[in-house]
Motif scaffolding. Structure first.
Motif, PDB file in Angstrom:
ATOM      1  N   CYS A  81      -7.045   3.250  -1.913  1.00  0.00           N
ATOM      2  CA  CYS A  81      -7.897   4.035  -2.802  1.00  0.00           C
ATOM      3  C   CYS A  81      -7.275   5.409  -3.033  1.00  0.00           C
ATOM      4  O   CYS A  81      -6.492   5.886  -2.212  1.00  0.00           O
ATOM      5  CB  CYS A  81      -9.276   4.257  -2.185  1.00  0.00           C
ATOM      6  SG  CYS A  81     -10.223   2.759  -1.938  1.00  0.00           S
ATOM      7  N   GLY A  87      -9.473  -4.264  -3.153  1.00  0.00           N
ATOM      8  CA  GLY A  87      -8.284  -3.444  -3.323  1.00  0.00           C
ATOM      9  C   GLY A  87      -7.477  -3.302  -2.046  1.00  0.00           C
ATOM     10  O   GLY A  87      -7.918  -3.707  -0.964  1.00  0.00           O
ATOM     11  N   GLN A 146     -11.488   3.480 -11.545  1.00  0.00           N
ATOM     12  CA  GLN A 146     -12.802   2.920 -11.251  1.00  0.00           C
ATOM     13  C   GLN A 146     -13.909   3.622 -12.039  1.00  0.00           C
ATOM     14  O   GLN A 146     -14.953   3.051 -12.278  1.00  0.00           O
ATOM     15  CB  GLN A 146     -13.102   3.030  -9.758  1.00  0.00           C
ATOM     16  CG  GLN A 146     -12.127   2.233  -8.902  1.00  0.00           C
ATOM     17  CD  GLN A 146     -12.157   0.756  -9.238  1.00  0.00           C
ATOM     18  OE1 GLN A 146     -13.111   0.064  -8.937  1.00  0.00           O
ATOM     19  NE2 GLN A 146     -11.109   0.262  -9.877  1.00  0.00           N
ATOM     20  N   LEU A 187      -8.229   2.488  -7.616  1.00  0.00           N
ATOM     21  CA  LEU A 187      -8.141   1.372  -6.682  1.00  0.00           C
ATOM     22  C   LEU A 187      -6.784   0.721  -6.880  1.00  0.00           C
ATOM     23  O   LEU A 187      -6.401   0.394  -8.012  1.00  0.00           O
ATOM     24  CB  LEU A 187      -9.257   0.364  -6.958  1.00  0.00           C
ATOM     25  CG  LEU A 187      -9.351  -0.841  -6.035  1.00  0.00           C
ATOM     26  CD1 LEU A 187      -9.775  -0.398  -4.635  1.00  0.00           C
ATOM     27  CD2 LEU A 187     -10.347  -1.848  -6.579  1.00  0.00           C
ATOM     28  N   SER A 236      -4.542  -2.420  -6.547  1.00  0.00           N
ATOM     29  CA  SER A 236      -4.668  -3.862  -6.379  1.00  0.00           C
ATOM     30  C   SER A 236      -3.432  -4.523  -6.967  1.00  0.00           C
ATOM     31  O   SER A 236      -2.634  -3.883  -7.642  1.00  0.00           O
ATOM     32  CB  SER A 236      -5.945  -4.380  -7.051  1.00  0.00           C
ATOM     33  OG  SER A 236      -5.969  -4.018  -8.409  1.00  0.00           O
ATOM     34  N   TRP A 281      -5.454   4.349   2.745  1.00  0.00           N
ATOM     35  CA  TRP A 281      -6.192   3.124   3.051  1.00  0.00           C
ATOM     36  C   TRP A 281      -6.682   3.196   4.489  1.00  0.00           C
ATOM     37  O   TRP A 281      -6.180   3.993   5.272  1.00  0.00           O
ATOM     38  CB  TRP A 281      -5.326   1.889   2.808  1.00  0.00           C
ATOM     39  CG  TRP A 281      -4.138   1.746   3.694  1.00  0.00           C
ATOM     40  CD1 TRP A 281      -4.076   1.080   4.885  1.00  0.00           C
ATOM     41  CD2 TRP A 281      -2.819   2.284   3.497  1.00  0.00           C
ATOM     42  NE1 TRP A 281      -2.819   1.158   5.425  1.00  0.00           N
ATOM     43  CE2 TRP A 281      -2.021   1.903   4.577  1.00  0.00           C
ATOM     44  CE3 TRP A 281      -2.245   3.063   2.491  1.00  0.00           C
ATOM     45  CZ2 TRP A 281      -0.689   2.260   4.696  1.00  0.00           C
ATOM     46  CZ3 TRP A 281      -0.905   3.420   2.612  1.00  0.00           C
ATOM     47  CH2 TRP A 281      -0.155   3.011   3.706  1.00  0.00           C
ATOM     48  N   TRP A 294      -2.383   0.800  -9.892  1.00  0.00           N
ATOM     49  CA  TRP A 294      -3.608   1.589  -9.749  1.00  0.00           C
ATOM     50  C   TRP A 294      -4.493   1.367 -10.959  1.00  0.00           C
ATOM     51  O   TRP A 294      -4.014   1.352 -12.093  1.00  0.00           O
ATOM     52  CB  TRP A 294      -3.271   3.077  -9.645  1.00  0.00           C
ATOM     53  CG  TRP A 294      -2.620   3.444  -8.366  1.00  0.00           C
ATOM     54  CD1 TRP A 294      -1.287   3.659  -8.155  1.00  0.00           C
ATOM     55  CD2 TRP A 294      -3.256   3.666  -7.102  1.00  0.00           C
ATOM     56  NE1 TRP A 294      -1.071   3.987  -6.840  1.00  0.00           N
ATOM     57  CE2 TRP A 294      -2.259   4.001  -6.168  1.00  0.00           C
ATOM     58  CE3 TRP A 294      -4.581   3.595  -6.669  1.00  0.00           C
ATOM     59  CZ2 TRP A 294      -2.539   4.272  -4.836  1.00  0.00           C
ATOM     60  CZ3 TRP A 294      -4.861   3.868  -5.346  1.00  0.00           C
ATOM     61  CH2 TRP A 294      -3.855   4.208  -4.444  1.00  0.00           C
ATOM     62  N   ARG A 314       0.835  -1.209   0.000  1.00  0.00           N
ATOM     63  CA  ARG A 314       0.000   0.000   0.000  1.00  0.00           C
ATOM     64  C   ARG A 314       0.867   1.256   0.000  1.00  0.00           C
ATOM     65  O   ARG A 314       0.646   2.177  -0.776  1.00  0.00           O
ATOM     66  CB  ARG A 314      -0.907   0.009   1.229  1.00  0.00           C
ATOM     67  CG  ARG A 314      -2.003  -0.999   1.229  1.00  0.00           C
ATOM     68  CD  ARG A 314      -2.780  -0.942   2.550  1.00  0.00           C
ATOM     69  NE  ARG A 314      -3.863  -1.876   2.535  1.00  0.00           N
ATOM     70  CZ  ARG A 314      -3.902  -2.989   3.265  1.00  0.00           C
ATOM     71  NH1 ARG A 314      -2.917  -3.289   4.092  1.00  0.00           N
ATOM     72  NH2 ARG A 314      -4.935  -3.797   3.184  1.00  0.00           N
TER      73      ARG A 314
END
Length: 177
Positions: free
Chosen positions: A126, A123, A156, A142, A144, A110, A153, A48
């Motif tokens: 964000c 995910g 969305q 998001l 992931s 996060w 990234w 993250r």
């Protein structure tokens, strides 16, 4: 480092130390399941942080490049920034880029505690990219793991593949246009 950055860094370090100690105690107590969960949590936190750092550093570097080419973008950063995503609260960074009357805000983070909620969609983190007054240019991202396992990234709102440096350049171009 400004006081809020120092406080946030100390909190992150204390949290990492507490997770490490809890993992160690779980292993000693024979709680392999708990130890594995805590190891995964620590690993995900590192992913993250790397993803958020990449996004913030990318926008900062490209804004600097634009300034060297003649733009006059004002850059400010706030750590420990809290922002809503759905019903959850993300904690991370706010980068604000201002050029004349235009403002581009990048929020990335996060949930840090259980009461903050969770990241929807499987995910890890964000981000919001907001162009003040140009909603159609804004985006939600998001973080992931990609097929290779590396963090990436993904937009969305735009329903396109992963975010690249060219996408960041496009946001900077909108800001200074």
């Amino acid at each position: 480092m400004i006081p809020s950055q120092a406080k946030m860094g100390e909190l992150d370090e204390a949290w990492a130390a507490a997770l490490s100690e809890a993992e160690h105690r779980a292993r000693l107590a024979g709680r392999k399941d708990v130890a594995e969960y805590l190891a995964l949590r620590n690993s995900n936190d590192l992913i993250r942080q790397a993803g958020v750092d990449w996004l913030i550093a990318g926008f900062t570097a490209l804004a600097g490049d634009a300034n060297r080419a003649g733009a006059s973008i004002q850059i400010s950063k706030k750590d420990g920034h809290r922002f809503p995503m759905g019903t959850s609260t993300m904690v991370g960074h706010l980068l604000t880029l201002t050029s004349g009357v235009r403002t581009l805000s990048i929020e990335a983070g996060w949930p840090r505690t259980p009461r903050d909620g969770f990241v929807r969609g499987g995910g890890l983190a964000c981000a919001n990219i907001r162009h003040m007054g140009i909603k159609s240019a804004s985006d939600e991202l998001l973080l992931s793991k990609s097929n290779t396992g590396a963090p990436a990234w993904k937009s969305q709102l735009k329903k396109r593949s992963f975010v690249h440096e060219s996408d960041i350049r496009r946001h900077i171009a909108i800001l200074i246009s």
